[in-house]
Scaffold this active site. Structure first.
Site, short mmCIF file in Angstrom:
data_model
loop_
_atom_site.label_atom_id
_atom_site.label_comp_id
_atom_site.label_asym_id
_atom_site.label_seq_id
_atom_site.Cartn_x
_atom_site.Cartn_y
_atom_site.Cartn_z
N SER A 158 -6.18 -3.14 14.23
CA SER A 158 -5.43 -2.09 15.50
C SER A 158 -6.55 -1.89 16.60
O SER A 158 -6.32 -1.94 17.68
CB SER A 158 -4.79 -0.99 14.78
OG SER A 158 -5.70 -0.30 14.17
N ARG A 192 -10.84 7.64 3.54
CA ARG A 192 -10.57 6.71 2.51
C ARG A 192 -11.71 6.15 1.92
O ARG A 192 -11.76 4.90 1.15
CB ARG A 192 -9.70 5.46 3.09
CG ARG A 192 -8.36 5.96 3.87
CD ARG A 192 -7.56 4.63 3.59
NE ARG A 192 -6.33 4.89 4.73
CZ ARG A 192 -5.22 5.87 4.76
NH1 ARG A 192 -5.38 6.78 3.51
NH2 ARG A 192 -4.49 5.80 5.37
N ARG A 237 -2.85 4.10 12.09
CA ARG A 237 -2.37 5.10 11.39
C ARG A 237 -1.40 5.81 12.42
O ARG A 237 -0.56 6.58 11.75
CB ARG A 237 -3.48 5.80 11.03
CG ARG A 237 -4.43 5.13 10.05
CD ARG A 237 -5.71 6.08 9.62
NE ARG A 237 -6.41 4.95 8.43
CZ ARG A 237 -7.46 5.29 8.19
NH1 ARG A 237 -8.03 6.56 8.34
NH2 ARG A 237 -8.16 4.42 7.09
N LYS A 248 -12.03 -4.81 1.88
CA LYS A 248 -11.35 -4.11 3.00
C LYS A 248 -12.50 -2.76 3.20
O LYS A 248 -12.43 -2.19 2.34
CB LYS A 248 -9.87 -3.48 2.77
CG LYS A 248 -9.45 -2.58 3.77
CD LYS A 248 -7.97 -2.37 3.47
CE LYS A 248 -7.44 -1.13 4.10
NZ LYS A 248 -6.06 -0.96 3.92
N LYS A 294 -11.28 -7.57 6.20
CA LYS A 294 -10.85 -6.80 7.20
C LYS A 294 -11.77 -5.42 7.34
O LYS A 294 -12.21 -4.71 6.61
CB LYS A 294 -9.51 -6.28 6.51
CG LYS A 294 -8.86 -5.20 7.47
CD LYS A 294 -7.39 -4.89 6.49
CE LYS A 294 -6.77 -3.59 7.53
NZ LYS A 294 -5.83 -2.94 6.95
N TYR A 297 -2.40 -8.84 16.24
CA TYR A 297 -1.21 -8.41 17.03
C TYR A 297 -1.25 -9.15 18.05
O TYR A 297 -0.20 -8.97 19.02
CB TYR A 297 -1.66 -6.91 17.46
CG TYR A 297 -1.74 -5.99 16.30
CD1 TYR A 297 -0.66 -5.66 15.69
CD2 TYR A 297 -3.09 -5.66 15.71
CE1 TYR A 297 -0.73 -4.89 14.40
CE2 TYR A 297 -3.11 -4.97 14.57
CZ TYR A 297 -1.94 -4.51 13.87
OH TYR A 297 -1.88 -3.65 12.84
N CYS A 329 0.85 -1.07 0.04
CA CYS A 329 0.14 0.02 -0.02
C CYS A 329 1.09 1.27 0.11
O CYS A 329 2.19 1.11 0.49
CB CYS A 329 -1.04 -0.11 1.09
SG CYS A 329 -2.45 1.24 1.12
#
Ligand code: PBG
Length: 331
Positions: free
Chosen positions: A282, A225, A213, A203, A256, A321, A120
């Site tokens: 995240s 976005r 971010r 996504k 996602k 994560y 990306c």
């Protein structure tokens, strides 16, 4: 047959009975662990909204890769924080880019660990968008367009550069139309016909990317976005995105975020036979960590329960994560 002959509690009486009939199991080999690579040496900078996640210099990333390998994780996925950003995302495709360097170092030091490259441009663009920006009038930030076809070229170039550095899997996450086909063609022409593509096919434009971010320093400087990432309300459109990516040559697809979109994962599983990945993003991590740190949720239970829900919905691979924590819990 119904009660009292049928008693579902019979099979719940003990750990061993429960284990015998458990339908969904987690294995570390299905987890992919995200790493954020930054310039410098011996840098380990914690991301404030993602406790336990760090910006890592290449040498530190190599250590993490060793640990990922020894915990039996399925792989790692790399994101980059370049030294400089510009309007053509040079840092994404240059031979000595931060992710290219990290890939070479990891591939040299750690054997048999799958390394995935997120493709990306937002981390490498001064404006923080995932594609080439064309301003429609010079004075107003709001008046701009993200150019689809011009961006494809840069994505293809980035993918080839990552494959040259030794990347095992190319994972485009930009949501431009036609990018899987463009990347497949470029990889094949450059001699990488064996490099698989994991497409972030569905996504969604999500508020749950907030902490990322900060971690990747990739927040858009103006606008948002929504003109390229999907509207979170659309399940059928997600199926169209996925089937187009499959036609263009995706080897695996991704949904996602994960937990707010479990129905999308489940529907994709019903309709398509290729491997499906889901990204526990995240914001999902930050939310759970915040409650865990407050003592409001039991850490071990919610880590495994959240991942099990994603697996049960139908995702075979999970980008998370919590990958290392979960692997340790699974023993
Ligand atoms: C790059 C990218 C993003 C994430 C993965 N790749 C951010 C975004 O689209 O804004 C999000 C991952 C996360 O939130 O953990 N485009």
């Amino acid at each position: 047959m119904s009660f009292p002959v049928t008693r579902l509690r019979r099979m719940r009486q003990s750990d061993s009975l429960r284990s015998l009939v458990r339908e969904t199991r987690l294995i570390s080999a299905n987890f992919i662990y995200p790493l954020f690579i930054c310039p410098g040496e011996r840098v380990r900078k914690e991301i404030s909204s993602m406790p336990g996640v760090f910006n890592l210099s290449v040498d530190e990333a190599v250590k993490e890769a060793h640990e990922a390998k020894s915990l039996g994780l399925g792989g790692i996925i790399l994101f980059g924080l370049p030294e400089k950003k510009d309007e053509v995302a040079t840092g994404a495709w240059t031979e000595d880019g931060i992710v290219q360097r990290a890939t070479r170092a990891i591939k040299k030091e750690v054997r048999d660990l799958v390394v995935v490259g997120d493709v990306c441009l937002c981390e490498y663009m001064s404006h923080g968008h995932c594609g080439i920006v064309k301003k429609k009038s010079s004075d107003k930030d709001a008046d701009y367009e993200i150019l689809n076809d011009a961006t494809l070229e840069i994505l293809a170039k980035t993918s080839v550069s990552l494959a040259e550095a030794g990347m095992d899997i190319i994972a485009p996450s930009d949501m431009m139309d036609g990018r899987v086909g463009a990347i497949r063609k470029a990889l094949d022409q450059a001699g990488f016909s064996n490099t698989p593509i994991l497409s972030y096919a569905a996504k969604f434009a999500s508020g749950f990317y907030g902490p990322f971010r900060e971690a990747a320093d990739s927040a858009p400087q103006f606008g948002d976005r929504r003109s390229y990432q999907m509207d979170g309300a659309n399940l059928r459109e997600a199926m169209r995105e996925i089937s187009l990516d499959i036609k263009e040559g995706a080897d695996m697809i991704m949904v996602k975020p994960a937990m707010p979109y479990l129905d999308v994962i489940a529907e994709a599983r019903r309709r398509f036979d290729l491997p499906i990945a889901a990204y526990q993003v995240s914001g999902e991590y930050a939310m759970l960590q915040a409650a865990i740190r407050n003592g409001w949720l039991d850490r071990d239970r919610v880590i495994l329960e959240s991942l099990t829900s994603i697996r049960r919905a139908g995702a075979q691979l999970i980008l998370t994560y919590f990958a290392k924590d979960a692997a340790k819990l699974l023993g």
